[in-house]
Design an enzyme around this catalytic site. Structure first.
Site, PDB file in Angstrom:
ATOM      1  N   HIS A 118       0.818  -1.220   0.000  1.00 50.23           N
ATOM      2  CA  HIS A 118       0.000   0.000   0.000  1.00 50.23           C
ATOM      3  C   HIS A 118       0.851   1.270   0.000  1.00 50.23           C
ATOM      4  O   HIS A 118       0.421   2.309   0.502  1.00 50.23           O
ATOM      5  CB  HIS A 118      -0.954   0.005   1.198  1.00 50.23           C
ATOM      6  CG  HIS A 118      -2.022  -1.040   1.114  1.00 50.23           C
ATOM      7  ND1 HIS A 118      -2.674  -1.558   2.198  1.00 50.23           N
ATOM      8  CD2 HIS A 118      -2.556  -1.682   0.039  1.00 50.23           C
ATOM      9  CE1 HIS A 118      -3.561  -2.468   1.807  1.00 50.23           C
ATOM     10  NE2 HIS A 118      -3.505  -2.563   0.497  1.00 50.23           N
ATOM     11  N   ASN A 212      -2.262 -13.513  15.512  1.00 48.46           N
ATOM     12  CA  ASN A 212      -3.211 -12.418  15.695  1.00 48.46           C
ATOM     13  C   ASN A 212      -3.772 -12.485  17.111  1.00 48.46           C
ATOM     14  O   ASN A 212      -3.836 -13.557  17.699  1.00 48.46           O
ATOM     15  CB  ASN A 212      -4.365 -12.537  14.669  1.00 48.46           C
ATOM     16  CG  ASN A 212      -5.084 -11.221  14.415  1.00 48.46           C
ATOM     17  OD1 ASN A 212      -5.552 -10.574  15.350  1.00 48.46           O
ATOM     18  ND2 ASN A 212      -5.178 -10.828  13.155  1.00 48.46           N
TER      19      ASN A 212
HETATM   20  P1  NAD Z   1      -6.800  -4.002  10.375  1.00 41.03           P
HETATM   21  O1  NAD Z   1      -6.843  -2.763  11.184  1.00 41.03           O
HETATM   22  O2  NAD Z   1      -7.946  -4.343   9.508  1.00 41.03           O
HETATM   23  O3  NAD Z   1      -6.607  -5.261  11.351  1.00 41.03           O
HETATM   24  C1  NAD Z   1      -5.631  -5.296  12.338  1.00 41.03           C
HETATM   25  C2  NAD Z   1      -5.518  -6.723  12.811  1.00 41.03           C
HETATM   26  O4  NAD Z   1      -4.457  -6.789  13.747  1.00 41.03           O
HETATM   27  C3  NAD Z   1      -6.777  -7.255  13.537  1.00 41.03           C
HETATM   28  O5  NAD Z   1      -7.086  -8.535  13.028  1.00 41.03           O
HETATM   29  C4  NAD Z   1      -6.355  -7.311  15.008  1.00 41.03           C
HETATM   30  O6  NAD Z   1      -6.985  -8.376  15.697  1.00 41.03           O
HETATM   31  C5  NAD Z   1      -4.867  -7.553  14.875  1.00 41.03           C
HETATM   32  N1  NAD Z   1      -4.041  -7.075  15.991  1.00 41.03           N
HETATM   33  C6  NAD Z   1      -4.201  -5.979  16.764  1.00 41.03           C
HETATM   34  N2  NAD Z   1      -3.188  -5.857  17.632  1.00 41.03           N
HETATM   35  C7  NAD Z   1      -2.359  -6.899  17.411  1.00 41.03           C
HETATM   36  C8  NAD Z   1      -1.123  -7.318  17.973  1.00 41.03           C
HETATM   37  N3  NAD Z   1      -0.538  -6.634  18.965  1.00 41.03           N
HETATM   38  N4  NAD Z   1      -0.538  -8.454  17.495  1.00 41.03           N
HETATM   39  C9  NAD Z   1      -1.112  -9.159  16.485  1.00 41.03           C
HETATM   40  N5  NAD Z   1      -2.287  -8.808  15.910  1.00 41.03           N
HETATM   41  C10 NAD Z   1      -2.896  -7.689  16.365  1.00 41.03           C
HETATM   42  O7  NAD Z   1      -5.445  -3.945   9.585  1.00 41.03           O
HETATM   43  P2  NAD Z   1      -5.066  -4.473   8.143  1.00 41.03           P
HETATM   44  O8  NAD Z   1      -5.569  -5.855   7.976  1.00 41.03           O
HETATM   45  O9  NAD Z   1      -3.632  -4.178   7.993  1.00 41.03           O
HETATM   46  O10 NAD Z   1      -5.891  -3.591   7.108  1.00 41.03           O
HETATM   47  C11 NAD Z   1      -6.115  -2.224   7.285  1.00 41.03           C
HETATM   48  C12 NAD Z   1      -5.469  -1.259   6.297  1.00 41.03           C
HETATM   49  O11 NAD Z   1      -5.106  -0.167   7.105  1.00 41.03           O
HETATM   50  C13 NAD Z   1      -4.212  -1.688   5.625  1.00 41.03           C
HETATM   51  O12 NAD Z   1      -4.441  -1.555   4.285  1.00 41.03           O
HETATM   52  C14 NAD Z   1      -3.133  -0.658   6.030  1.00 41.03           C
HETATM   53  O13 NAD Z   1      -2.617  -0.035   4.876  1.00 41.03           O
HETATM   54  C15 NAD Z   1      -3.859   0.407   6.770  1.00 41.03           C
HETATM   55  N6  NAD Z   1      -3.262   0.820   8.059  1.00 41.03           N
HETATM   56  C16 NAD Z   1      -1.914   0.849   8.207  1.00 41.03           C
HETATM   57  C17 NAD Z   1      -1.365   1.223   9.426  1.00 41.03           C
HETATM   58  C18 NAD Z   1       0.137   1.241   9.555  1.00 41.03           C
HETATM   59  O14 NAD Z   1       0.844   1.481   8.574  1.00 41.03           O
HETATM   60  N7  NAD Z   1       0.673   0.932  10.742  1.00 41.03           N
HETATM   61  C19 NAD Z   1      -2.189   1.560  10.498  1.00 41.03           C
HETATM   62  C20 NAD Z   1      -3.588   1.545  10.295  1.00 41.03           C
HETATM   63  C21 NAD Z   1      -4.111   1.163   9.067  1.00 41.03           C
END
Ligand code: NAD
Length: 244
Positions: A118, A212
């Site tokens: 992304h 997860n």
């Molecule tokens: P999501 O927010 O949909 O899901 C996050 C997942 O992580 C959930 O299934 C949750 O249960 C799990 N989770 C939470 N804390 C955790 C931990 N400590 N250890 C392991 N698992 C944990 O995220 P996604 O599937 O990446 O999709 C969302 C979109 O949001 C992506 O396309 C991404 O580009 C974007 N995004 C990116 C960031 C970043 O760059 N850090 C932050 C927020 C959103």
């Protein structure tokens, strides 16, 4: 069954292991995932702010969110989960990471082979003349930031409704079809087309291991093993077992 041991054994026997990471791996670095409690996304609904349509309609409004996200990203440090993956690569046990994250924390932890599905927040691109600059080199005092040509800058991170960078899509799908094991870490696996990656790997015979804190749509269907817990806790345990 000791799933840490099983995972370490699979990785140790696999000639090609990949990791697919999502926002969850960076949660403990202070960047909140979309799905989960409050924080940034309680204030800015991603469906309202993180779309290319919203950016075109009201760039100032979307930039208010992007600026706050940027401040969070540039402040963040990798955690033990990012570091464990970097060490796995160093040991020759992880071919590459396909990340949906835009925060650059895998690279900051030392990972070299990272496919940013992304895009990222390190660069901005002018929507008119395509000039590219470092995100940190432009002024965000007045939003939206404007290029010398009069066009509006946008971070190189992919908003909902935008295409995936071609090379990232191609490499990720290709690598997924050839890997023997796929670690699916901290992703809800609902954002397409990244959500296809575990399915492609599975169809080509790879073992799918999910890490997860909560079950996802992959758990018990696509995933062969589900390691429940935080990636910053689980991944160092797998690494330790592998070094045994
Ligand atoms: P999501 O927010 O949909 O899901 C996050 C997942 O992580 C959930 O299934 C949750 O249960 C799990 N989770 C939470 N804390 C955790 C931990 N400590 N250890 C392991 N698992 C944990 O995220 P996604 O599937 O990446 O999709 C969302 C979109 O949001 C992506 O396309 C991404 O580009 C974007 N995004 C990116 C960031 C970043 O760059 N850090 C932050 C927020 C959103």
């Amino acid at each position: 069954m000791d799933l840490i041991k099983v995972t370490a054994e699979i990785i140790s026997k696999s000639s090609s292991t990949l990791a697919l990471t999502g926002a969850g791996i960076s949660a403990e670095s202070g960047i909140p995932p979309f799905r989960g409690s409050g924080g940034l996304w309680g204030k800015y609904d991603p469906e309202e702010y993180a779309t290319i349509e919203a950016f075109h309609q009201d760039p100032e409004k979307v930039w208010t969110m992007l600026k706050e996200l940027g401040e969070m990203i540039f402040r963040a440090e990798p955690n033990d989960g990012h570091r464990a993956l970097a060490e796995l690569e160093e040991m020759g046990k992880l071919k590459s990471i396909i990340t949906q994250n835009i925060d650059g924390l895998h690279q900051k932890a030392g990972s070299r082979s990272v496919i940013e599905f992304h895009g990222n927040h390190r660069k901005v691109v002018c929507m008119s003349c395509r000039t590219r600059l470092d995100y940190e080199s432009i002024s965000l005092d007045i939003l939206p930031p404007v290029c010398h040509c009069g066009g509006i800058f946008k971070p190189e991170s992919v908003l909902f409704g935008e295409p995936i960078p071609h090379h990232a899509l191609h490499s990720a799908f290709h690598d997924a079809s050839e890997c023997e094991a796929l670690l699916v870490i901290g992703t809800s696996a609902v954002v397409a087309p990244a959500s296809q990656i575990p399915i492609i790997a599975k169809q080509h015979g790879a073992k799918i291991i999910e890490v997860n804190t909560e079950r996802t749509i992959l758990t018990g269907t696509i995933s062969d093993f589900f390691l429940e817990g935080s990636s910053s806790h689980i991944l160092p345990l797998v690494l330790k077992m592998l070094k045994h």
